[in-house]
Design an enzyme around this catalytic site. Sequence first.
Site, PDB file in Angstrom:
ATOM      1  N   GLU A  25       0.820  -1.216   0.000  1.00  0.00           N
ATOM      2  CA  GLU A  25       0.000   0.000   0.000  1.00  0.00           C
ATOM      3  C   GLU A  25       0.854   1.265   0.000  1.00  0.00           C
ATOM      4  O   GLU A  25       1.823   1.370   0.731  1.00  0.00           O
ATOM      5  CB  GLU A  25      -0.937   0.002   1.212  1.00  0.00           C
ATOM      6  CG  GLU A  25      -1.909  -1.169   1.252  1.00  0.00           C
ATOM      7  CD  GLU A  25      -2.942  -1.152   0.122  1.00  0.00           C
ATOM      8  OE1 GLU A  25      -3.055  -0.124  -0.592  1.00  0.00           O
ATOM      9  OE2 GLU A  25      -3.636  -2.167  -0.047  1.00  0.00           O
ATOM     10  N   CYS A  64      -8.248  -1.852   8.073  1.00  0.00           N
ATOM     11  CA  CYS A  64      -6.844  -1.856   7.627  1.00  0.00           C
ATOM     12  C   CYS A  64      -6.343  -0.437   7.357  1.00  0.00           C
ATOM     13  O   CYS A  64      -5.272  -0.056   7.842  1.00  0.00           O
ATOM     14  CB  CYS A  64      -6.673  -2.734   6.391  1.00  0.00           C
ATOM     15  SG  CYS A  64      -6.810  -4.496   6.771  1.00  0.00           S
ATOM     16  N   HIS A  79      -1.504  -5.585   1.971  1.00  0.00           N
ATOM     17  CA  HIS A  79      -2.699  -6.425   1.897  1.00  0.00           C
ATOM     18  C   HIS A  79      -2.340  -7.737   1.197  1.00  0.00           C
ATOM     19  O   HIS A  79      -1.579  -7.733   0.224  1.00  0.00           O
ATOM     20  CB  HIS A  79      -3.802  -5.717   1.092  1.00  0.00           C
ATOM     21  CG  HIS A  79      -4.793  -4.985   1.940  1.00  0.00           C
ATOM     22  ND1 HIS A  79      -5.022  -3.635   1.818  1.00  0.00           N
ATOM     23  CD2 HIS A  79      -5.653  -5.427   2.904  1.00  0.00           C
ATOM     24  CE1 HIS A  79      -5.969  -3.276   2.682  1.00  0.00           C
ATOM     25  NE2 HIS A  79      -6.366  -4.337   3.350  1.00  0.00           N
TER      26      HIS A  79
HETATM   27  N1  PCA Z   1      -8.712  -6.782   6.300  1.00  0.00           N
HETATM   28  C1  PCA Z   1      -9.657  -5.702   6.534  1.00  0.00           C
HETATM   29  C2  PCA Z   1      -9.612  -5.473   8.030  1.00  0.00           C
HETATM   30  C3  PCA Z   1      -8.889  -6.614   8.605  1.00  0.00           C
HETATM   31  C4  PCA Z   1      -8.304  -7.325   7.467  1.00  0.00           C
HETATM   32  O1  PCA Z   1      -7.547  -8.292   7.532  1.00  0.00           O
HETATM   33  C5  PCA Z   1      -9.377  -4.478   5.698  1.00  0.00           C
HETATM   34  O2  PCA Z   1      -8.829  -4.607   4.598  1.00  0.00           O
HETATM   35  O3  PCA Z   1      -9.702  -3.378   6.121  1.00  0.00           O
END
Ligand code: PCA
Length: 211
Positions: free
Chosen positions: A80, A143, A165
């Site tokens: 990200e 997140c 992610h």
């Molecule tokens: N993914 C979610 C919140 C927790 C996770 O593992 C997100 O992308 O916000």
Amino acid sequence: MKTILLTGFEPFNKASINPSWEAVKELKGWRNGEFAVEVRQLPCVFGLANRVMAGLLEELKPDVVIATGQAGGRPELSVERVAINVDDASIEDNDGQQPVDAAIVEGGPAAYFSTLPIKATVREMRERGLRAGVSQTAGTFVCNHVFYGLLHNTANTPVRAGFIHVPFLPEQAGKGVPSMTLDEIVEGLRAAVIASVSAETDIAEAGGATH
Ligand code: PCA
């Protein structure tokens, strides 16, 4: 000796596993002469997750923080680029909260950029044969909330911090939904750690998107 904090999330949205935590916990105890990795799980709860992360910054005084979370449906490891100052949840968190258009830090900057070497991280992942890319949005759920809080709390410090992610594991993905094996995700996180300790500055390499 550098301390690297890796975090993953607990399962959310009624799931029984979260690949981010499954992968992060595999790296528990990883150390060499240069760094030592600490792993922790974060609750998928607005507010609380940031308080837990702030406590970890105090307790562990990490040099590098790589937070990770699940992005179901994405085909690649998403390094990200940017965290934005908004909570806008399309589902409830694990405490039943569903904030809409709420600031994470009242009066805070609209966004913060990751302070990890994101391009060097993507390159390191790809060199290991993994699908990876820079992502221009971490969403507006927990997140992004943690990513923003982390960058707010480490702004103007030497701490390198960012967010990755990860895709679904094969057993989570329905027909036609992309996934990645646990071994690949773990290898991707290894690549991220190596890039974060070895790349003094980031590399200049295209990683943008046209849409
Ligand atoms: N993914 C979610 C919140 C927790 C996770 O593992 C997100 O992308 O916000």
